[in-house]
Design an enzyme around this catalytic site. Structure first.
Site, short mmCIF file in Angstrom:
data_model
loop_
_atom_site.label_atom_id
_atom_site.label_comp_id
_atom_site.label_asym_id
_atom_site.label_seq_id
_atom_site.Cartn_x
_atom_site.Cartn_y
_atom_site.Cartn_z
N ASP A 1 65.19 80.27 19.53
CA ASP A 1 65.69 80.47 18.17
C ASP A 1 65.96 79.14 17.47
OD1 ASP A 1 65.48 83.12 18.69
OD2 ASP A 1 67.60 83.60 18.55
N HIS B 1 66.49 87.66 21.58
CA HIS B 1 67.12 86.43 21.15
C HIS B 1 67.23 85.47 22.34
CE1 HIS B 1 69.17 87.88 17.22
NE2 HIS B 1 68.12 88.64 17.51
N GLU C 1 73.91 81.94 22.43
CA GLU C 1 73.99 83.36 22.76
C GLU C 1 75.35 83.57 23.42
OE1 GLU C 1 71.90 85.52 21.72
OE2 GLU C 1 70.39 84.08 21.04
N ASP D 1 76.00 96.00 24.08
CA ASP D 1 75.22 95.73 22.87
C ASP D 1 74.67 94.31 22.87
OD1 ASP D 1 75.66 98.28 21.97
OD2 ASP D 1 77.34 97.73 20.64
N HIS E 1 70.16 89.80 23.76
CA HIS E 1 69.65 88.61 24.43
C HIS E 1 68.98 88.88 25.78
CE1 HIS E 1 73.25 88.77 26.91
NE2 HIS E 1 74.04 88.59 25.87
N ASP F 1 71.71 76.70 18.41
CA ASP F 1 71.92 78.15 18.48
C ASP F 1 72.62 78.49 19.78
OD1 ASP F 1 71.49 80.85 17.34
OD2 ASP F 1 70.30 81.14 19.15
#
Length: 235
Positions: free
Chosen positions: A157, A152, A9, A52, A57, A7
């Protein structure tokens, strides 16, 4: 079989418009079991995150200032991923960002390094059509504890997705026993030469064929004519 649940970010949603990776989390599975050999890096993206994205995160621009740039972790990451099957939720997003970072370094795309990519979002949509299939929704549905996920985070994750993936594919356990694997103490696996046997072919009777066609028609109706076999017939 070695798999890596991955995963990322990022600073935003578009790698093509200049957004960059800020965190990478990888969790290793061997024979569908967690090994603890994980990989995790925060990355200096050399730009600020969109507002946003920060809400998603929570990783501040200041926190990332002294973190290594992607170029400094690329060799370690590629060596870790080499030959593994990647398991990613919404794979095009993460693969797109990884490929963009690699292209900036003149490196080949990630798909030339790994053995394949499995998208758990695609799997979830097939298993649970018409339902919410985000990671939180899947955790709730499959009883995976995600109580620690307030924001997140790539490693968290990836760990949650590993549990989700194992739960989604639990019925495959029996198919993953390799013949001749005597790695378990006290267990001897005998290899059987099936060529010595003449296996009978049991064909469906008329009633079974009709029931099969009825089931296919029901599925086709539920999918509004978009089932694969109808598309193949039309072709």
């Amino acid at each position: 079989m070695r798999q890596v649940v991955l995963d990322t970010e990022t600073t935003g949603l578009s790698a093509e418009n200049g957004d960059r990776i800020i965190e990478i989390g990888c969790v290793e599975l061997v024979a569908r079991k967690l090994t603890g050999n994980n990989l995790h890096h925060y990355v200096n993206p050399e730009r600020d995150s969109h507002e946003d994205a920060l809400k998603v995160h929570g990783i501040s621009n200041e926190f990332l200032r002294d973190k290594p740039k992607f170029a400094l972790i690329a060799d370690e990451l590629l060596a870790y991923l080499d030959g593994a099957e990647l398991i990613i939720h919404n794979a095009p997003f993460d693969i797109g960002f990884l490929n963009k970072e690699l292209s900036l370094l003149g490196r080949p795309p990630i798909t030339q390094i790994v053995s394949g990519v499995t998208d758990t979002l695609v799997m979830a949509k097939e298993m649970f059509p018409g339902k919410r299939n985000g990671l939180d929704a899947l955790c709730d549905r499959l009883e995976v504890d995600n109580s620690g996920r307030t924001l997140h985070g790539a490693l968290l994750d990836a760990e949650l997705l590993a549990d989700v993936y194992i739960n989604m594919t639990r019925g495959q356990d029996a198919l993953l026993i390799e013949a001749g694997d005597n790695s378990t103490p006290g267990v001897v696996v005998e290899q059987v030469d099936l060529s010595r046997f003449e296996l009978p072919v049991l064909r469906a009777n008329e009633q079974e064929l009709q029931a099969h066609e009825t089931a296919l028609a029901d599925l086709d109706k539920a999918c509004k004519g978009k089932t694969l076999w109808r598309q193949l017939q039309a072709a």
